[in-house]
Motif scaffolding. Structure first.
Motif, mmCIF file in Angstrom:
data_model
loop_
_atom_site.group_PDB
_atom_site.id
_atom_site.type_symbol
_atom_site.label_atom_id
_atom_site.label_comp_id
_atom_site.label_asym_id
_atom_site.label_seq_id
_atom_site.Cartn_x
_atom_site.Cartn_y
_atom_site.Cartn_z
ATOM 1 N N PHE A 226 6.534 1.975 -8.603
ATOM 2 C CA PHE A 226 7.006 1.271 -7.408
ATOM 3 C C PHE A 226 7.327 2.351 -6.386
ATOM 4 C CE2 PHE A 226 10.379 -1.248 -5.118
ATOM 5 C CZ PHE A 226 9.518 -2.234 -4.647
ATOM 6 N N LEU A 227 6.351 2.664 -5.531
ATOM 7 C CA LEU A 227 6.400 3.866 -4.701
ATOM 8 C C LEU A 227 5.839 3.595 -3.306
ATOM 9 C CD1 LEU A 227 4.962 6.298 -7.399
ATOM 10 C CD2 LEU A 227 7.290 6.408 -6.497
ATOM 11 N N PRO A 228 5.997 4.540 -2.364
ATOM 12 C CA PRO A 228 5.383 4.386 -1.050
ATOM 13 C C PRO A 228 3.854 4.438 -1.137
ATOM 14 C CG PRO A 228 7.114 6.060 -1.022
ATOM 15 C CD PRO A 228 6.845 5.738 -2.448
ATOM 16 N N THR A 361 6.084 11.798 2.705
ATOM 17 C CA THR A 361 6.090 11.050 1.450
ATOM 18 C C THR A 361 6.174 12.023 0.275
ATOM 19 O OG1 THR A 361 4.754 9.263 2.418
ATOM 20 C CG2 THR A 361 4.804 9.410 0.014
ATOM 21 N N GLY A 364 3.530 9.270 -3.958
ATOM 22 C CA GLY A 364 3.006 7.933 -3.731
ATOM 23 C C GLY A 364 1.498 7.947 -3.702
ATOM 24 N N LYS A 416 8.386 -4.194 4.777
ATOM 25 C CA LYS A 416 8.518 -2.822 4.303
ATOM 26 C C LYS A 416 7.593 -1.824 5.004
ATOM 27 C CE LYS A 416 10.277 -4.113 -0.245
ATOM 28 N NZ LYS A 416 10.022 -4.135 -1.708
ATOM 29 N N ARG A 448 2.193 2.877 6.700
ATOM 30 C CA ARG A 448 2.879 3.200 5.451
ATOM 31 C C ARG A 448 3.782 2.041 5.056
ATOM 32 N NH1 ARG A 448 6.794 8.368 4.444
ATOM 33 N NH2 ARG A 448 8.289 7.036 5.578
ATOM 34 N N LYS A 450 6.858 1.369 2.601
ATOM 35 C CA LYS A 450 7.805 2.290 1.973
ATOM 36 C C LYS A 450 7.974 2.072 0.477
ATOM 37 C CE LYS A 450 11.858 -0.347 3.599
ATOM 38 N NZ LYS A 450 13.069 -0.259 4.449
ATOM 39 N N GLU A 451 7.656 0.855 -0.012
ATOM 40 C CA GLU A 451 7.696 0.590 -1.451
ATOM 41 C C GLU A 451 6.755 -0.559 -1.773
ATOM 42 O OE1 GLU A 451 12.189 1.588 -3.034
ATOM 43 O OE2 GLU A 451 11.871 -0.259 -1.885
ATOM 44 N N ILE A 452 5.923 -0.363 -2.808
ATOM 45 C CA ILE A 452 5.043 -1.427 -3.267
ATOM 46 C C ILE A 452 4.655 -1.103 -4.705
ATOM 47 C CG2 ILE A 452 2.906 -0.326 -2.457
ATOM 48 C CD1 ILE A 452 1.878 -3.118 -1.711
ATOM 49 N N THR A 453 4.328 -2.122 -5.473
ATOM 50 C CA THR A 453 3.924 -1.897 -6.860
ATOM 51 C C THR A 453 2.503 -1.370 -6.912
ATOM 52 O OG1 THR A 453 5.396 -3.629 -7.694
ATOM 53 C CG2 THR A 453 3.562 -2.964 -9.111
#
Length: 461
Positions: A226-228, A361, A364, A416, A448, A450-453
């Motif tokens: 779970f990262l950028p 970053t 990611g 996000k 970008r 900032k967080e996604i699976t």
């Protein structure tokens, strides 16, 4: 295609059983297709589609019938077939037509081009892909051009004519080493005549397809987390298209099947997000001069600075929700009743530096090229493949990675987005929905999230 007296008779016939609106859509479309495998022509076809559809509305009820050909007898039978689904007594007649001609002749019509020139394009793309690397083992290439002429008229007095030329090429390269194989492809297209190939460089198309295949051949499996994620422009806009704007079409919204129902005027995205659907962009793949109900195409700002401003509406959807028409009614052909659809859909340019997105970053994924995916419009949940990806470590590209997927929910992703670049470009595709498959553009600058699976089978890099 059809004279006004015949059209009026058809529309009046369709109203006889109590409909409050009738519509006649006529189409004459010529298509050329060529496919090639490793430089050899496998298939070359020409086809012509000619027919019409009649639609009747009564309130929010709809009936549709179509026929191949456009002789008066067939059109009247289609009108009676559509009218038969409506119960009532005739109350009105067709108004005087206000004729509007949106037709524009292409600079170089497809009818003036022979297949030798089409085949040469595919040979150029194939040769460039083969020349890129000895690891390219197979190249498939195809070409299509379409010259669609339409006329739509209705009982409200609308009469609109349009001509919609478009062309597209597809090059797919397969790279192999030992028992491994990876694929890359490029598929540019434009809404214009054969002059499109003054802008499409086939050597670049072939080389890019090969580059993706070879790069992914030597890439390790992508880690999960779970990262950028930095998503590059162009076809990266498929996430906006699939995970957001399908949920803004009246097809979903007017039936309560969208996560964005009842949210006009509310914040649904990050403050830096502006999303647009614009069917007026000259020469673009998804552009139309007028929609398939006769409403002029327009620029629709869907989200502005994070606020939901508009949905995409056709006539039937507008009746259900009392929303203005947005020039968004489209259909694959006369065999389909129209509904609300996208044209050229994109995130508007922002003000962020593209390189800074990666430099800031810590770890990611950089999704350089997006692939296909799936989405549930009701929930916005999606799953997209990354065709060409790179792992980011300590603000730098560390290595290519393969097998990456992006998993999430449209509404969450919109919130996000924390960077949007300055340069927007688009990618081309065919979008399927209730009214068939239609040409649409997807686009964005580099962004970008900032967080996604991130889904992947690899371990730590």
């Amino acid at each position: 295609m059809v004279d006004k007296n015949t059209a009026r008779a058809v529309l009046d016939e369709a109203l006889k059983t109590g409909g409050d609106f009738s519509e006649l859509f006529c189409e004459d479309t010529e298509t050329n297709n060529i496919s090639m495998s490793d430089g050899k022509v496998e298939n070359a076809t020409y086809s012509r589609l000619n027919g019409a559809g009649v639609r009747v509305l009564k309130g929010t009820r709809c009936a549709y019938a179509f026929t191949a050909g456009m002789n008066e007898r067939a059109l009247m039978e289609a009108a009676r077939a559509a009218a038969a689904a409506i119960d009532g007594v005739k109350e009105g007649e067709t108004r005087t037509f206000e004729v509007k001609d949106y037709r524009r002749s292409p600079k170089l019509p497809f009818s003036a081009v022979d297949n030798v020139k089409r085949i040469l394009l595919l040979k150029e793309g194939t040769a460039a892909a083969k020349a890129y690397s000895s690891e390219i083992s197979q190249v498939e290439a195809s070409y299509v051009d379409v010259d669609q002429r339409i006329m739509v008229c209705n009982s409200n007095g609308v009469w609109a004519e349009d001509r919609r030329p478009r062309t597209r090429v597809f090059v797919q390269a397969v790279a192999t080493k030992d028992s491994e194989a990876q694929t890359g492809y490029e598929s540019p297209g434009l809404g214009m005549g054969f002059e499109a190939f003054e802008r499409i460089n086939m050597e670049q198309v072939g080389a890019q397809a090969a580059k993706t295949a070879v790069t992914m051949l030597h890439a390790p499996q992508c880690p999960s987390g779970f990262l950028p994620v930095v998503i590059d422009g162009g076809f990266g806009g498929v996430i906006l298209h699939e995970a957001c704007v399908h949920s803004l079409e009246a097809t979903s919204v007017s039936k309560g099947n969208s996560e964005f129902c009842g949210k006009l005027g509310q914040k649904i995205a990050s403050d830096i997000v502006t999303a647009v659907d614009d069917g007026t962009l000259a020469g673009e793949w998804g552009t139309i001069n007028v929609d398939d109900e006769g409403t002029p195409s327009q620029r629709n700002v869907l989200v502005e600075n994070g606020i939901l401003k508009s949905y995409l509406f056709d006539m039937l959807g507008a009746r259900r929700m009392e929303h203005p028409l947005t020039g968004s009614s489209r259909r694959q052909s006369y065999a389909y009743a129209p509904t609300s659809r996208m044209t050229n859909t994109f995130f508007a340019p922002g003000s962020d530096d593209e390189e800074e997105m990666i430099a800031s970053t810590a770890e990611g994924l950089f999704a350089a090229r997006m692939g296909g995916g799936s989405v549930n419009p009701l929930t916005g949940e999606f799953n997209f493949a990354v065709l060409e990806g790179y792992w980011i470590k300590n603000g730098k590209i560390y290595c290519p990675v393969r097998g990456a997927t992006l998993v999430g929910r449209g509404a969450d992703v919109l919130m996000k987005i924390d960077r949007i670049g300055k340069k927007m470009w688009m990618g081309q595709g065919m979008c399927g929905s209730a009214s068939g498959s239609i040409p649409t553009n997807v686009g964005q600058p580099r962004i970008r999230v900032k967080e996604i699976t991130i889904g992947g089978k690899g371990g730590a890099l």
